[in-house]
Design a protein around this motif. Structure first.
Motif, mmCIF file in Angstrom:
data_model
loop_
_atom_site.group_PDB
_atom_site.id
_atom_site.type_symbol
_atom_site.label_atom_id
_atom_site.label_comp_id
_atom_site.label_asym_id
_atom_site.label_seq_id
_atom_site.Cartn_x
_atom_site.Cartn_y
_atom_site.Cartn_z
ATOM 1 N N ALA A 126 0.845 -1.210 0.000
ATOM 2 C CA ALA A 126 0.000 0.000 0.000
ATOM 3 C C ALA A 126 0.876 1.253 0.000
ATOM 4 O O ALA A 126 0.501 2.289 0.537
ATOM 5 N N GLY A 127 2.055 1.152 -0.615
ATOM 6 C CA GLY A 127 2.947 2.310 -0.719
ATOM 7 C C GLY A 127 2.699 3.047 -2.028
ATOM 8 O O GLY A 127 1.656 2.883 -2.672
ATOM 9 N N GLY A 128 3.689 3.834 -2.420
ATOM 10 C CA GLY A 128 3.564 4.634 -3.640
ATOM 11 C C GLY A 128 3.361 3.784 -4.888
ATOM 12 O O GLY A 128 2.586 4.142 -5.774
ATOM 13 N N ALA A 129 4.033 2.633 -4.932
ATOM 14 C CA ALA A 129 3.922 1.775 -6.120
ATOM 15 C C ALA A 129 2.491 1.258 -6.268
ATOM 16 O O ALA A 129 1.957 1.203 -7.381
ATOM 17 N N ASN A 149 -1.896 -5.182 3.021
ATOM 18 C CA ASN A 149 -0.600 -4.598 3.372
ATOM 19 C C ASN A 149 -0.205 -5.035 4.777
ATOM 20 O O ASN A 149 -1.069 -5.242 5.634
ATOM 21 N N ARG A 150 1.100 -5.194 4.986
ATOM 22 C CA ARG A 150 1.643 -5.546 6.306
ATOM 23 C C ARG A 150 1.063 -4.609 7.362
ATOM 24 O O ARG A 150 0.664 -5.024 8.427
ATOM 25 N N THR A 151 1.008 -3.312 7.043
ATOM 26 C CA THR A 151 0.371 -2.336 7.935
ATOM 27 C C THR A 151 -1.045 -2.114 7.396
ATOM 28 O O THR A 151 -1.234 -1.405 6.404
ATOM 29 N N LYS A 154 -2.887 1.286 6.229
ATOM 30 C CA LYS A 154 -2.540 1.920 4.943
ATOM 31 C C LYS A 154 -3.362 1.320 3.800
ATOM 32 O O LYS A 154 -3.746 2.019 2.864
ATOM 33 N N THR A 189 5.068 -4.602 -3.109
ATOM 34 C CA THR A 189 5.922 -4.247 -1.967
ATOM 35 C C THR A 189 7.395 -4.201 -2.385
ATOM 36 O O THR A 189 7.775 -4.779 -3.402
ATOM 37 N N SER A 190 8.196 -3.552 -1.558
ATOM 38 C CA SER A 190 9.629 -3.520 -1.848
ATOM 39 C C SER A 190 10.332 -4.715 -1.212
ATOM 40 O O SER A 190 11.562 -4.759 -1.180
ATOM 41 N N ALA A 191 9.560 -5.703 -0.696
ATOM 42 C CA ALA A 191 10.157 -6.875 -0.026
ATOM 43 C C ALA A 191 11.122 -7.631 -0.946
ATOM 44 O O ALA A 191 12.193 -8.060 -0.517
ATOM 45 N N GLU A 196 12.867 -10.907 0.219
ATOM 46 C CA GLU A 196 11.871 -11.357 1.204
ATOM 47 C C GLU A 196 10.514 -11.515 0.544
ATOM 48 O O GLU A 196 10.248 -10.911 -0.494
ATOM 49 N N PRO A 199 4.108 -10.968 4.063
ATOM 50 C CA PRO A 199 3.450 -11.932 4.958
ATOM 51 C C PRO A 199 2.055 -12.319 4.475
ATOM 52 O O PRO A 199 1.050 -11.845 4.998
HETATM 53 P P1 ATR Z 1 7.039 2.085 -2.946
HETATM 54 O O1 ATR Z 1 7.014 3.461 -3.545
HETATM 55 O O2 ATR Z 1 8.031 1.158 -3.584
HETATM 56 O O3 ATR Z 1 5.678 1.492 -2.858
HETATM 57 P P2 ATR Z 1 6.896 2.683 -0.155
HETATM 58 O O4 ATR Z 1 5.896 3.762 -0.415
HETATM 59 O O5 ATR Z 1 7.963 2.886 0.851
HETATM 60 O O6 ATR Z 1 7.642 2.281 -1.486
HETATM 61 O O7 ATR Z 1 6.062 1.351 0.226
HETATM 62 C C1 ATR Z 1 6.688 0.116 0.443
HETATM 63 C C2 ATR Z 1 5.601 -0.955 0.542
HETATM 64 O O8 ATR Z 1 6.237 -2.229 0.667
HETATM 65 C C3 ATR Z 1 4.699 -0.813 1.753
HETATM 66 O O9 ATR Z 1 3.439 -1.350 1.445
HETATM 67 C C4 ATR Z 1 5.436 -1.683 2.784
HETATM 68 O O10 ATR Z 1 4.627 -2.164 3.824
HETATM 69 P P3 ATR Z 1 4.359 -1.246 5.156
HETATM 70 O O11 ATR Z 1 3.368 -0.198 4.733
HETATM 71 O O12 ATR Z 1 3.827 -2.193 6.141
HETATM 72 O O13 ATR Z 1 5.704 -0.668 5.514
HETATM 73 C C5 ATR Z 1 5.857 -2.832 1.908
HETATM 74 N N1 ATR Z 1 7.000 -3.607 2.398
HETATM 75 C C6 ATR Z 1 8.299 -3.258 2.374
HETATM 76 N N2 ATR Z 1 9.075 -4.267 2.867
HETATM 77 C C7 ATR Z 1 8.223 -5.275 3.180
HETATM 78 C C8 ATR Z 1 8.387 -6.587 3.727
HETATM 79 N N3 ATR Z 1 9.601 -7.061 4.036
HETATM 80 N N4 ATR Z 1 7.287 -7.337 3.905
HETATM 81 C C9 ATR Z 1 6.075 -6.862 3.593
HETATM 82 N N5 ATR Z 1 5.831 -5.635 3.076
HETATM 83 C C10 ATR Z 1 6.894 -4.859 2.879
#
Ligand code: ATR
Length: 270
Positions: A126-129, A149-151, A154, A189-191, A196, A199
Motif C-alpha cells: 500500500a505504498g507509492g507503487a 498490506n503488512r500495515t 494503509k 511491496t519492496s520486499a 523477502e 506476509p
Molecule cells: P514504494 O514506492 O516502492 O511502494 P513505499 O511507499 O515505501 O515504497 O512502500 C513500500 C511498501 O512495501 C509498503 O506497502 C510496505 O509495507 P508497510 O506499509 O507495512 O511498511 C511494503 N514492504 C516493504 N518491505 C516489506 C516486507 N519485508 N514485507 C512486507 N511488506 C513490505
C-alpha cells in the motif's frame, strides 16, 4: 534533435535512456534521451535549465515524483490519484503537462500476457507503487480488487481513497487466510528488493492463476518463484512494466506507439 531525459538522484542505474533510444530507432524518430542527476531540492531549476536547452519532455523518478507536481500546469486524473508524476511534457505555449504512466505500463504488460483482469485481483502493498496502479487496474473493471498490506491501516486508507472508482476492499491477514485464491496476484511491496516475501499465505494463489511482481532483477524474484511453486501458471517480474510505462510516455510525446516485447527481450539478455 528533440531532447528528452529522465531526472532522478541517483540516476546512473536507469535503463530509461536505453529503452527510449530503442523506441526511437524502432519508430524512426530523431530524438536524444539522456539521464540527468538533479540535486535534491533543485528539481525545478534542473527542469528549467533543460527546457531552456530545448527539452521537450522528461521522465521523473525517485525522489522527484512529488516535486514534479509543483512544476506542472496541467495534471492528468491518473497522476492526481496516484499522487505521483513520472512524465512531464513541455508544451509549445510554455506550459507543462504532467502524467503518470506506471499503472498503464503495468496493465498493458498484464494484458499482453492475457491476465484475467476482469476477475478477482489481489494487490499486495500500500505504498507509492500500489497507489500508482490502482486506478488503471479498476478501469479494467475487476470483479473485486483486494488490497493487503503488512500495515493494515494503509491498505484501508487506499481502499477508501479509491472507493468511488470500483469494487475495492482492504483485507487483513486473517481475512486473506479465509478467502479463496485470487485469479491475479500482484506484489507491489519492496520486499523482493531484499529477497523477502510479504506476509501472505500461499492460499492466495489459485491453480493455473497469474502472479506479477512489480520488482525485477537479474534473476526471477523470490515472489515470482514462490507463486510458480504454489500453482500459478504465469508468474512475471516487473521488467515488462518498466518498458511498458516508458512506451506510454513515448506515445504521449511522439504520438506513436512503440513495440515493447523486443525491448523487454533485449533487456533480459543484457
Ligand atoms: P514504494 O514506492 O516502492 O511502494 P513505499 O511507499 O515505501 O515504497 O512502500 C513500500 C511498501 O512495501 C509498503 O506497502 C510496505 O509495507 P508497510 O506499509 O507495512 O511498511 C511494503 N514492504 C516493504 N518491505 C516489506 C516486507 N519485508 N514485507 C512486507 N511488506 C513490505
Amino acid at each position: 534533435m528533440d531532447k528528452y531525459a529522465v531526472f532522478g538522484n541517483p540516476i546512473s542505474h536507469s535503463k530509461s535512456p536505453l529503452i527510449h533510444t530503442e523506441f526511437a530507432k524502432q519508430t524512426e524518430q530523431a530524438l536524444q534521451y539522456t539521464a540527468i542527476k538533479a540535486e535534491i531540492g533543485q528539481f525545478a531549476e534542473a527542469v528549467n535549465t533543460f527546457v531552456a536547452d530545448g527539452g521537450k519532455g522528461c521522465n521523473v523518478t525517485v525522489p522527484f515524483k512529488e516535486d514534479a507536481f509543483k512544476v506542472a500546469d496541467h495534471i492528468s486524473e491518473r497522476a492526481q490519484l496516484a499522487e505521483a508524476v513520472n512524465t512531464l511534457t513541455f508544451n509549445e505555449d510554455g506550459t507543462i503537462s504532467a502524467d503518470n504512466t506506471d499503472g498503464a505500463g503495468l496493465v498493458n504488460d498484464l494484458q499482453s500476457h492475457q491476465a484475467p483482469l476482469n476477475k478477482r485481483i489481489l494487490l499486495i502493498g500500500a505504498g507509492g507503487a500500489a497507489r500508482g496502479v490502482i486506478k488503471p487496474l479498476l478501469d479494467c473493471q475487476p470483479e473485486q480488487l483486494v488490497i493487503f498490506n503488512r500495515t493494515h491501516s494503509k491498505a484501508q486508507n487506499l481502499a477508501e481513497h479509491f472507493a468511488d472508482y470500483g469494487n475495492i476492499t482492504a483485507m487483513t491477514e486473517k481475512e486473506l487466510e479465509q478467502s479463496t485464491g485470487f485469479d491475479v496476484v500482484i506484489n507491489s511491496t519492496s520486499a523482493s528488493l531484499s529477497d523477502e516475501l510479504p506476509p501472505v499465505p500461499a492460499t492466495i494463489f489459485s491453480q493455473g492463476g497469474f502472479a506479477y511482481d512489480m520488482a525485477y532483477g537479474n534473476k526471477p524474484t523470490v515472489f515470482v518463484e514462490w507463486a510458480l511453486s504454489n500453482g500459478c501458471q504465469t508468474s512475471l517480474d516487473g521488467l515488462g512494466m518498466l518498458v511498458g510505462q516508458a512506451a506510454v510516455s513515448f506515445e504521449i510525446w511522439r504520438e506513436v506507439k512503440p513495440e515493447t516485447q523486443t525491448v523487454i527481450q533485449a533487456l533480459r539478455q543484457s
